[in-house]
Design a protein around this motif. Structure first.
Motif, PDB file in Angstrom:
ATOM      1  N   LEU A  82       0.837  -1.210   0.000  1.00 54.71           N
ATOM      2  CA  LEU A  82       0.000   0.000   0.000  1.00 54.71           C
ATOM      3  C   LEU A  82       0.866   1.253   0.000  1.00 54.71           C
ATOM      4  CD1 LEU A  82      -2.756  -1.191   2.511  1.00 54.71           C
ATOM      5  CD2 LEU A  82      -3.060  -0.774   0.068  1.00 54.71           C
ATOM      6  N   TYR A  87      -0.435   4.787  -0.455  1.00 51.78           N
ATOM      7  CA  TYR A  87      -1.403   4.774   0.648  1.00 51.78           C
ATOM      8  C   TYR A  87      -0.665   4.586   1.978  1.00 51.78           C
ATOM      9  CZ  TYR A  87      -4.756   4.117  -3.098  1.00 51.78           C
ATOM     10  OH  TYR A  87      -5.488   4.280  -4.235  1.00 51.78           O
ATOM     11  N   SER A  88      -0.801   5.578   2.845  1.00 51.42           N
ATOM     12  CA  SER A  88      -0.097   5.534   4.119  1.00 51.42           C
ATOM     13  C   SER A  88      -0.952   4.829   5.172  1.00 51.42           C
ATOM     14  CB  SER A  88       0.219   6.965   4.554  1.00 51.42           C
ATOM     15  OG  SER A  88       0.658   6.964   5.880  1.00 51.42           O
ATOM     16  N   GLY A 108      -5.509   3.228   7.951  1.00 54.61           N
ATOM     17  CA  GLY A 108      -5.450   4.157   6.823  1.00 54.61           C
ATOM     18  C   GLY A 108      -6.812   4.203   6.144  1.00 54.61           C
ATOM     19  N   GLN A 109      -6.837   4.808   4.968  1.00 58.10           N
ATOM     20  CA  GLN A 109      -8.111   4.960   4.265  1.00 58.10           C
ATOM     21  C   GLN A 109      -8.010   4.443   2.842  1.00 58.10           C
ATOM     22  OE1 GLN A 109      -9.062   9.172   4.772  1.00 58.10           O
ATOM     23  NE2 GLN A 109     -10.457   8.593   6.419  1.00 58.10           N
ATOM     24  N   ASP A 110      -9.141   3.905   2.354  1.00 52.04           N
ATOM     25  CA  ASP A 110      -9.188   3.529   0.938  1.00 52.04           C
ATOM     26  C   ASP A 110      -9.440   4.794   0.104  1.00 52.04           C
ATOM     27  OD1 ASP A 110     -11.908   4.121   0.683  1.00 52.04           O
ATOM     28  OD2 ASP A 110     -12.572   2.054   0.886  1.00 52.04           O
ATOM     29  N   PRO A 111      -9.399   4.702  -1.224  1.00 53.08           N
ATOM     30  CA  PRO A 111      -9.517   5.923  -2.038  1.00 53.08           C
ATOM     31  C   PRO A 111     -10.855   6.644  -1.915  1.00 53.08           C
ATOM     32  CG  PRO A 111      -8.532   4.154  -3.306  1.00 53.08           C
ATOM     33  CD  PRO A 111      -9.012   3.542  -2.043  1.00 53.08           C
ATOM     34  N   LYS A 161     -10.905   3.267  -8.442  1.00 51.25           N
ATOM     35  CA  LYS A 161      -9.697   3.315  -7.607  1.00 51.25           C
ATOM     36  C   LYS A 161      -9.863   2.449  -6.356  1.00 51.25           C
ATOM     37  CE  LYS A 161      -7.658   7.867  -8.433  1.00 51.25           C
ATOM     38  NZ  LYS A 161      -7.507   9.205  -7.853  1.00 51.25           N
ATOM     39  N   THR A 162     -11.071   2.494  -5.778  1.00 53.18           N
ATOM     40  CA  THR A 162     -11.317   1.722  -4.557  1.00 53.18           C
ATOM     41  C   THR A 162     -11.324   0.224  -4.863  1.00 53.18           C
ATOM     42  OG1 THR A 162     -12.650   3.578  -3.792  1.00 53.18           O
ATOM     43  CG2 THR A 162     -12.815   1.548  -2.526  1.00 53.18           C
ATOM     44  N   PHE A 165      -7.793  -0.792  -5.164  1.00 52.61           N
ATOM     45  CA  PHE A 165      -7.182  -0.836  -3.828  1.00 52.61           C
ATOM     46  C   PHE A 165      -7.384  -2.214  -3.191  1.00 52.61           C
ATOM     47  CE2 PHE A 165      -7.740  -0.381   0.767  1.00 52.61           C
ATOM     48  CZ  PHE A 165      -6.672   0.407   1.161  1.00 52.61           C
TER      49      PHE A 165
END
Ligand SMILES: [Fe+2]
Length: 300
Positions: A82, A87-88, A108-111, A161-162, A165
């Motif tokens: 990630l 993606y942090s 963290g978070q998805d897009p 994007k999600t 991911f």
């Protein structure tokens, strides 16, 4: 695959007493509310210390989904993959790790902005799970593989994007891509279902619209049709709103209804969910979500 199961969900609630009553008396889950943490409900369905963690707050929404990575090696590999993609996922403090009853945690978070908690090494409890309604929740298969708490359907604003991911970075394969019929004038809907490294037909799905509750629904599964029927009676007697009547889904065969929890999160309550041998499964593209029933009443 890099995700073993969807282990837990964290929820924020403006009315913890109502959520406690709903979880215990309607759904038949076990609620633990310690004297020293009055603003927190640990909601159990099996030998996990909680499957839902509900905390008092100013909103009614899903806060996060916890994804079990299965091992320290896989957990670190997921964080690294990630990070390489931009993606942090930040490793959590000891306090948060203890709160989730896991060995290590990264958040963290998805897009689309859904908060995802990656962890491994859940610490199980030997305390018996006691249901006020004698409900039995399905969270393991016959070989005792963890199936997770059920499934979550997350809203997306960045659907492609999600999808990438979860599918390409976390290696959760798509098992069904559904474009359901919509009422005239409604925007087109797409629901993309993905599975984890366990036989449950789907553990996570993406719905291509935003939702203020941060989730489309969460699903829990019980061990008999009678338990579903009895729960539906309790819902009706309590006067709680349904988001969908009793019905059966095509892709995971779940026979279920959807009830709206205090604050507005929809809970699917089902039985008979499909367990899949992934070596002999061909992903489907569907245009129908239901075999019968599931008359939807979605709040606008
Ligand atoms: Fe569902």
């Amino acid at each position: 695959m890099s995700v073993s199961s969807i282990g837990y969900a964290r929820i924020e609630s403006t009315d913890l007493d109502a959520w406690q009553n709903f979880a215990s008396e309607i759904l038949g889950l076990m609620v633990i509310r310690n004297n020293h943490s009055q603003d927190l409900l640990r909601i159990r369905m099996d030998d996990h210390p909680f499957r839902f963690l509900v905390q008092a707050g100013e909103n009614d929404r899903l806060l996060a989904c916890g994804l079990d990575c299965g091992s320290q090696i896989q957990w670190q590999a997921n964080i690294d993959v990630l990070a390489d993609a931009g993606y942090s996922f930040k490793k959590s403090s000891a306090e948060e790790t203890i709160n989730r009853a896991v060995t290590e945690l990264a958040v963290g978070q998805d897009p689309s902005g859904n908060t995802i908690e990656l962890y491994y090494g859940r610490k199980l409890t030997k305390e018996p799970m006691i249901s006020a309604t004698n409900s039995q929740f399905i969270t393991r298969d016959a070989s005792s593989t963890d199936l997770g708490f059920g499934h979550a359907v997350l809203p997306t604003t960045e659907t492609e994007k999600t999808l990438s991911f979860f599918r390409d970075l976390l290696h959760m394969p798509v098992c069904d891509d559904l474009t359901p019929p919509m009422p005239e004038g409604a925007p087109p809907a797409r629901v993309i279902f993905m599975h984890a490294e366990n036989p449950r037909q789907h553990s996570l799905a993406l719905f291509n619209h935003p939702n203020p509750a941060g989730v489309i629904h969460l699903m829990v599964e019980v061990s008999s049709l009678d338990e579903v029927g009895s729960a539906l009676d309790r819902v009706k007697n309590a006067g709680l709103p349904l988001m969908a009547t009793l019905g059966r889904h095509v892709n995971d065969n779940m026979c279920s209804f959807y009830v709206v929890a205090p604050g507005g999160i929809a809970i699917e309550y089902g039985f008979d969910g499909l367990l899949v041998d992934w070596d002999n499964y061909t992903p489907t593209v569907s245009t129908i979500g239901d075999l019968w029933g599931h008359e939807y009443n979605v709040p606008s």
